[in-house]
Design an enzyme around this catalytic site. Sequence first.
Site, PDB file in Angstrom:
ATOM      1  N   HIS A   1      -3.701  -7.938  -3.591  1.00  0.00           N
ATOM      2  CA  HIS A   1      -3.873  -6.943  -2.541  1.00  0.00           C
ATOM      3  C   HIS A   1      -4.405  -7.562  -1.252  1.00  0.00           C
ATOM      4  O   HIS A   1      -3.838  -7.359  -0.171  1.00  0.00           O
ATOM      5  CB  HIS A   1      -4.808  -5.825  -2.997  1.00  0.00           C
TER       6      HIS A   1
ATOM      7  N   HIS B   1      -1.017   4.691  -0.596  1.00  0.00           N
ATOM      8  CA  HIS B   1      -1.992   5.632  -0.052  1.00  0.00           C
ATOM      9  C   HIS B   1      -1.599   7.103  -0.195  1.00  0.00           C
ATOM     10  O   HIS B   1      -1.660   7.873   0.760  1.00  0.00           O
ATOM     11  CB  HIS B   1      -2.292   5.297   1.408  1.00  0.00           C
TER      12      HIS B   1
ATOM     13  N   HIS C   1      -2.900  -4.662   2.141  1.00  0.00           N
ATOM     14  CA  HIS C   1      -4.266  -4.431   2.620  1.00  0.00           C
ATOM     15  C   HIS C   1      -4.396  -4.038   4.083  1.00  0.00           C
ATOM     16  O   HIS C   1      -5.404  -3.444   4.462  1.00  0.00           O
ATOM     17  CB  HIS C   1      -5.104  -5.683   2.324  1.00  0.00           C
TER      18      HIS C   1
ATOM     19  N   ASP D   1      -3.778  -0.070  -3.787  1.00  0.00           N
ATOM     20  CA  ASP D   1      -4.011   1.015  -2.826  1.00  0.00           C
ATOM     21  C   ASP D   1      -3.008   2.152  -3.028  1.00  0.00           C
ATOM     22  O   ASP D   1      -2.221   2.487  -2.141  1.00  0.00           O
ATOM     23  CB  ASP D   1      -3.991   0.499  -1.385  1.00  0.00           C
TER      24      ASP D   1
ATOM     25  N   ASN E   1      -8.279  -2.529  -2.951  1.00  0.00           N
ATOM     26  CA  ASN E   1      -9.683  -2.245  -2.665  1.00  0.00           C
ATOM     27  C   ASN E   1      -9.997  -0.755  -2.737  1.00  0.00           C
ATOM     28  O   ASN E   1     -11.150  -0.360  -2.965  1.00  0.00           O
ATOM     29  CB  ASN E   1     -10.071  -2.796  -1.292  1.00  0.00           C
ATOM     30  N   HIS E   2      -8.976   0.100  -2.592  1.00  0.00           N
ATOM     31  CA  HIS E   2      -9.228   1.543  -2.668  1.00  0.00           C
ATOM     32  C   HIS E   2      -9.299   2.050  -4.104  1.00  0.00           C
ATOM     33  O   HIS E   2      -9.684   3.214  -4.314  1.00  0.00           O
ATOM     34  CB  HIS E   2      -8.179   2.311  -1.867  1.00  0.00           C
TER      35      HIS E   2
ATOM     36  N   ASP F   1       0.825  -1.212   0.000  1.00  0.00           N
ATOM     37  CA  ASP F   1       0.000   0.000   0.000  1.00  0.00           C
ATOM     38  C   ASP F   1       0.861   1.266   0.000  1.00  0.00           C
ATOM     39  O   ASP F   1       1.858   1.362   0.721  1.00  0.00           O
ATOM     40  CB  ASP F   1      -0.876   0.038   1.253  1.00  0.00           C
TER      41      ASP F   1
END
Length: 468
Positions: free
Chosen positions: A258, A147, A363, A174, A206-207, A145
């Site tokens: 992920h 972000h 994740h 992500d 998932n984002h 991730d």
Amino acid sequence: MSCNSDTERAAAASASQSSSSPLLTSQDHQSAASPAAEVAEPPVFDSSSSIVTNSEDNPSPPSTELEIPIGWPPDGKLSLNWIRNLMSVFDWASRNIEPTQLPDVFPVEVFDSLVLCASKILHKEPNCVAIDNLGSESTVVVVGDLHGQLHDLLFLLHDAGFPSENRFFVFNGDYVDRGAWGLESFLILLAWKVFFPRSVYLLRGNHESKYCTSVYGFEKEVLTKYSDRGKHVYRKCLGCFEGLPLASIIGKHVYTAHGGIFRHMPATPKRSKGKKNRKIAFSPEPSSLSIGSFEELNKARRSVLDPPWEGSNLIPGDVLWSDPSMTPGLSPNKERGIGLLWGPDCTDNFLNKFQLKLIIRSHEGPDAREKRPGLGGMDEGYTIDHIVESGKLITLFSAPDYPQFQGTEERYRNKGAYIVLGPPNFDNPVFHSFEAITPRPKANAFYNFEEVIDSDEELDLASMVTSP
């Protein structure tokens, strides 16, 4: 519009490998993110210090001036210098201009060209990409991730080394949400994908969905930065998200995704109605859950804005949302409301069934792991969750000092990490942990971080849009 050819990329590969003037090096890690100068002058690249700074902070003669605004190459073919300039400009812009001024340095027309080129490549890739063109000189870097933590991404790319014909990258999703620079981070990765489509692989997290980006900041970030063209830019990003593959197999023995593993979907019963057959939505009962096959994974429909949590297309949701557990068995992930929970026995079965030795998933950051009894914390940027007879399960998280905006005074101060896999079998992970670039440039959050929970729990499923 033209995109890079294989011949041109091959010619540039040696330049990528030999370039040794990064924006940020390990030695510069703690000092590189100095406070922005009051006068927002375009930065210069100083190869002697290997840091992009404002010219007034750098008395030595610049070796390269950054090109602002960024233009799309006349021949439509990206170069290493174009990507280096893109990274440097985004770094400078994050420190010196307001978010609403981003179109002044990265015009929407250039955005359109980049996303179109990348989308054409991504949509042609299978759900599970096979990274098997590896040689004795190859290495594979796996990233978790990100972000929207732009400066940590820039450091990671320079610390690990830029992508090349022999240095492969697998990003586990992500890229956006929570951090203030999700758009810039995603665009940098798309540029590398266009430049090295067979060395850089961008998987979906998932984002990368409509629901998450509407809750955790990315939608507002894009609308703020591109104002009247923001809806257009956001729609293009969503379309690109739909094209991201779900998983990868590295060499012959490493599976990355992920969230994690996925279920077997029993044949969907059909019923006749006139001349047409209509499928009946069918969700297996928990008691009948079993591990799915890669044939099923590649047949799943990934081009959905939000992976379904019910119906006959559950595999994308499993791959993106599932979590490991220390409790044996395979069960619905009730805490998240989507995906699965799987125990060490399932990890062993999955590895053994497909002759794998390693699962690398992401994740879960330090906030999520705080609520997961029996599983390790994310202090070092990774955890080894399951050690079984057939191999290991690893969770990898590459966003240090996460989340960027935290509603409590005490921060997690976790490290980020990436994994390097090398020959001959590419199944022996070497971990590289790193601290966050500090201080971060001042920025405002694009979501209400004091009220929105951080670990994606208790999803409002009713507001998640699913395609029929």
